[in-house]
Write a protein that holds these residues in place. Structure first.
Motif, short mmCIF file in Angstrom:
data_model
loop_
_atom_site.label_atom_id
_atom_site.label_comp_id
_atom_site.label_asym_id
_atom_site.label_seq_id
_atom_site.Cartn_x
_atom_site.Cartn_y
_atom_site.Cartn_z
N ALA A 1 -15.18 32.70 4.68
CA ALA A 1 -14.60 31.39 6.05
C ALA A 1 -15.47 31.91 6.81
CB ALA A 1 -13.23 32.02 6.08
N VAL A 2 -15.89 31.11 8.04
CA VAL A 2 -16.85 30.81 9.13
C VAL A 2 -16.00 30.30 10.24
CG1 VAL A 2 -18.64 30.35 9.82
CG2 VAL A 2 -18.40 31.14 7.84
N PHE B 1 -17.05 27.79 -2.27
CA PHE B 1 -16.66 26.70 -1.58
C PHE B 1 -16.76 27.95 0.29
CE2 PHE B 1 -13.45 24.71 -3.82
CZ PHE B 1 -14.15 23.76 -4.13
N GLN B 2 -17.32 27.02 1.05
CA GLN B 2 -17.66 27.25 2.53
C GLN B 2 -17.41 26.64 3.92
OE1 GLN B 2 -21.65 27.97 3.93
NE2 GLN B 2 -21.73 30.06 4.91
N VAL B 3 -16.13 27.80 4.46
CA VAL B 3 -15.61 26.27 5.21
C VAL B 3 -15.64 27.17 6.81
CG1 VAL B 3 -12.88 26.24 5.74
CG2 VAL B 3 -13.32 25.97 3.63
N VAL C 1 -18.39 35.08 10.93
CA VAL C 1 -17.92 35.19 9.80
C VAL C 1 -17.31 36.38 10.16
CG1 VAL C 1 -19.16 35.56 7.66
CG2 VAL C 1 -20.16 34.42 9.14
N PRO C 2 -16.33 36.54 9.71
CA PRO C 2 -15.44 37.97 9.61
C PRO C 2 -15.45 38.44 8.51
CG PRO C 2 -13.88 36.15 9.50
CD PRO C 2 -15.61 35.08 10.20
N ALA D 1 -15.61 21.23 6.42
CA ALA D 1 -15.04 21.73 8.15
C ALA D 1 -13.71 21.28 8.53
CB ALA D 1 -16.55 21.95 9.01
N ASP D 2 -13.03 22.15 9.16
CA ASP D 2 -11.58 21.96 9.98
C ASP D 2 -12.39 21.36 11.70
OD1 ASP D 2 -9.47 20.53 9.88
OD2 ASP D 2 -8.53 22.38 11.00
#
Lengths: 361, 361
Positions: free
Chosen positions: B123-124, B96-98, A126-127, B59-60
């Motif tokens: 973002a993660v 949203f958590q991506v 997690v940045p 997730a991508d």
């Protein structure tokens, strides 16, 4: 949010990976405390008492590149499993998802490559700054932060302004500075800690826990009496010498300040008293005076300071200065250690706190 | 799990960042399709119909270093918000958590630094092979994978064994190879896709969706008739030439094979028919023949092949070979394009699938 601060990445001789023994030492002493606290304070909620496998989300905030972060995570997972086993009749281990957080400038590539192959958790990076929001609301079960919270989001602005009464000319920290400088740093620390705790209060799930380990100074001492800050300020002495010899511009040295503050335990608790929903479940001070008459300890300490400081020094002064600066620094620290220039060396402390997220009423 | 495959990191002239226009082109055409599908098929569950803010996890898979992944995520978020607005009376946007996933060798540092500053999501980064488990059970609401599923976990072993009937001497793909080679590749593809789909079926929440965009070849064609594979195999021709001239050892060329397979849409659906809980909600083929008589298109294509292939070529042959290899490759592709050596150029296809995770009954 100020500049991004990151420990030295990679695997080289000056990397954080190979120069984080002091941190490890602190973590090892905190390990037993951490494990006991989890077993004592972790509430396994009723909904977990089912046959379904549950998700348990853990974050390490300010994780750097390892290996200390992996050791802490392992401790947390083992203690959590023990607690689940004790509290749940039809025990099935939860699925652990671990969020490794640090600034966007952190070397996540190195961190990811170093992940233990036999880990029993799913790993995620997690940045971002932990002084703000990082996770969805009420989504985290356990948060941990070790030796990271003494870093400020930025150097307080007054300290770098030439016509401010808090201008910190000729020094790189508040050690030996005017009371205005100390005040500016103290206020910055309070703002940053508030931001940190408020974000965590939102992100922790109900009954979620957070463990903090951070350097602190003894109650009743002034900020400038912190031994850690004194060791850092020796870098300032080395820089001032180099400026006098014309090796670096005086203005460049004057404009450099460390975004670091070492509080007392009570200063941290004072901030916490203003945060809704977080309560202190455990508070301990861990003392381990480094033996600065032992040359090996001194050198390990110097190596650590380089791994930690190289990034921001490089950004401000350029890479070519570093080798000479650290040679001078090293000589000075060894000399000061022998001649007892450092005060209160016997009182190096670390604050351990266990906090709980209480349900919103 | 085989070797880690990663696109070229960083920001240089051969980076994936600056050589992923072909991918972008495909994504742009799929964008409208993706957006419409989400609005049509996304079920907002009852529990979301509350005043509480919900978490929507995306997730991508195989994200590489951007910028395409950010564009896809933006499309998914916008379409999801629209759907929520339509279906929920007291609408409040979800959090949203991506999760950006790619191999551990991917340049996550570059990815993190490129994250859009104005993003409305947390973002993660998730290091690891998407052919296995990456996320906790039933924890993901939407998964996406674009131009990544043609990568195999490894080159099938038979293909590299000198005394196997499937030994693929003198070629780097199955184009123009024996039927044993083609069979080995096809079987590896089926195993890998099964692993991918089984993992996703576990990780997707009930009613969760997954969109896939991947290169495919027309129904009724043989694997070796894939135009993409033909363009890749030209690298093999260039390598064989260099071996003949003594610039690289023949054995080294013989032992190199690309872990890539381009299936037909039906081959993918055949795998899916064996996966419990995943159903196909939408299936489309997107055709966009690149104009290989246009020199700019050809060069963009060559730049892309380098950004994609440099990592594994470098690992096998060493870095010093690359410039010469790609110069020869470039000449050959331009020449082949002019002389129509490539077959079925008019039939370059991409498969778009929208899948749904159905509740376990």
């Amino acid at each position: 949010m100020g500049k991004s601060i990151a420990m030295n990445g990679g695997e080289g001789p000056n990397s954080y990976t190979h120069n984080s023994k002091q941190q490890r030492k602190g973590s090892d002493r905190a390990k037993v405390l951490l494990s006991n606290c989890i077993q004592e304070k972790l509430t396994v909620e009723n909904k977990l008492n089912t046959a379904n496998q549950q998700i348990f989300r853990i974050a390490d905030l300010g994780c750097s590149v390892g290996p200390n972060t992996f050791a802490s995570v392992q401790t947390i997972i083992e203690a959590t499993e023990l607690t689940f086993k004790t509290q749940i009749l039809e025990y099935k281990p939860p699925e652990f998802q671990v969020f490794f957080n640090d600034h966007v400038g952190n070397d996540f590539n190195t961190l990811f490559k170093a992940l233990p192959l036999d880990r029993q958790y799913m790993a995620v990076g997690v940045p971002g700054s932990f002084h703000g929001r990082l996770f969805p609301k009420a989504s985290m079960n356990f948060m941990h932060s070790s030796f990271a919270l003494h870093w400020l989001t930025k150097v307080p602005e007054e300290v770098t302004e030439e016509n401010s009464s808090a201008w910190n000319k000729g020094r790189i920290s508040y050690v030996g500075s005017s009371s205005e400088v100390v005040k500016a740093y103290t206020e910055q620390f309070v703002r940053d800690m508030e931001g940190f705790f408020r974000a965590r209060a939102v992100e922790l799930s109900s009954h979620g826990l957070m463990a903090i380990l951070m350097p602190c100074r003894p109650e009743g001492t002034l900020p400038s009496e912190s031994i850690i800050m004194q060791v850092f300020e020796v870098l300032g002495c080395a820089l001032t010498d180099m400026a006098k010899e014309g090796l670096v511009s005086e203005a460049l040295v004057d404009s450099f300040n460390l975004p670091i503050f070492i509080p007392t335990g009570n200063e941290v608790k004072e901030v916490l008293s203003n945060i809704e929903h977080l309560t202190i479940e455990k508070s301990e001070e861990i003392n381990y005076p480094p033996n600065l008459s032992n040359l090996e300890d001194v050198r390990s300490c110097i190596g650590h300071v380089r791994a930690v400081m190289e990034g921001i020094l490089c950004e401000h002064f350029g890479a070519e200065l570093l080798d000479q600066l650290f040679e001078r620094y090293s000589n000075k620290v060894e000399q000061f250690s022998k001649t007892s220039v450092f005060t209160r060396i016997e009182k190096l402390e670390n604050l351990f706190l266990l906090l709980k997220r209480n349900p919103s009423s």
